[in-house]
Design an enzyme around this catalytic site. Structure first.
Site, short mmCIF file in Angstrom:
data_model
loop_
_atom_site.label_atom_id
_atom_site.label_comp_id
_atom_site.label_asym_id
_atom_site.label_seq_id
_atom_site.Cartn_x
_atom_site.Cartn_y
_atom_site.Cartn_z
N ILE A 64 0.88 -1.16 0.00
CA ILE A 64 0.00 0.00 0.00
C ILE A 64 0.92 1.22 0.00
O ILE A 64 1.89 1.29 0.76
CB ILE A 64 -0.95 -0.01 1.22
CG1 ILE A 64 -1.93 1.17 1.17
CG2 ILE A 64 -0.20 -0.04 2.54
CD1 ILE A 64 -3.03 1.11 2.24
N SER A 65 0.67 2.15 -0.91
CA SER A 65 1.58 3.29 -1.11
C SER A 65 1.62 4.22 0.10
O SER A 65 0.69 4.25 0.91
CB SER A 65 1.14 4.11 -2.33
OG SER A 65 1.28 3.37 -3.51
N HIS A 66 2.70 5.00 0.19
CA HIS A 66 2.78 6.07 1.18
C HIS A 66 1.56 6.98 1.04
O HIS A 66 1.15 7.28 -0.09
CB HIS A 66 4.03 6.94 0.96
CG HIS A 66 5.33 6.25 1.20
ND1 HIS A 66 5.81 5.27 0.37
CD2 HIS A 66 6.26 6.43 2.17
CE1 HIS A 66 6.99 4.85 0.82
NE2 HIS A 66 7.28 5.54 1.92
#
Length: 216
Positions: A64-66
């Site tokens: 899951i991206s920043h």
């Protein structure tokens, strides 16, 4: 739904960080991030850290991206309400939820079956309804529903997926990271005419690779 005052307080701190340190100025993006409970899209062991600006592992060896990456990509879309957005790479559904919170009509594709199933369940639990959510090959897009106002690719592509550009309406924008596996450059393409695009560059990022076909 386990979304406590503590979680909401941490989201407010995250939003201020995105505004002050990252430079996100689109208040609608910040409002959506303030509304969406990111901790529910992560494994529970990461819950205490969900509102730090960090990426985390999710199912199928993906991440899951920043939050800053989600905010920056979303801001680059220059999204208006009720625009049709094609999202390539549903992941755990967090970016999808942010787009829905901005009143976009979201069409999302995920090639990893475990992630597709997880996101489907999670978004339903939160009463967040994409217009269409599918398990399939992101490179192919969703030609049945084209053209789209905006396209967001949440995984790194080694080459430009031209099939997606065909599905963008004239005046539409596609935000996509491109490059080799270890590092990509974030680009925005604006469709000027059927065969003409404006290309802008927004710096280096690290995304999981964009893969063809599907994985059950």
């Amino acid at each position: 739904m386990n979304d406590t005052f503590l979680h909401k307080g941490k989201r407010k701190i995250l939003v201020e960080y995105l505004r002050e340190k990252i430079g996100i100025s689109d208040e609608r993006v910040l409002k959506a991030i303030n509304e969406v409970p990111r901790h529910l899209f992560l494994e529970s062991i990461f819950e205490d850290f969900a509102y730090e600006d960090r990426a985390f592992p999710i199912l199928a060896k993906q991440t899951i991206s920043h939050p800053s990456t989600v905010a920056e990509q979303t801001e680059l879309l220059e999204l208006n309400e009720k625009e049709k957005v094609l999202e390539i790479g549903t992941g755990s559904g967090y970016q999808t939820a942010v787009l829905i919170a901005m009143n976009a009509w979201v069409y999302t594709v995920e090639r990893q079956k475990d992630l597709h199933d997880f996101a489907l369940k999670k978004l339903r639990e939160l009463h967040l309804r994409p217009k269409f959510q599918s398990f399939g090959d992101g490179f192919a897009g969703l030609p049945t529903f084209a053209p789209f106002d905006k396209i967001l690719v949440t995984c790194g592509a080694e080459i430009l997926p031209t099939e997606l550009l065909k599905q963008l309406k004239i005046g539409g924008k596609m935000v996509i990271p491109m490059g080799k596996t270890d590092e990509q450059i974030l680009y925005r393409f604006t469709k000027i005419s059927e065969n003409e695009f404006e290309k802008e560059e927004f710096g280096a990022y690290k995304f999981v690779p964009m893969l063809g076909n599907t994985n059950t």
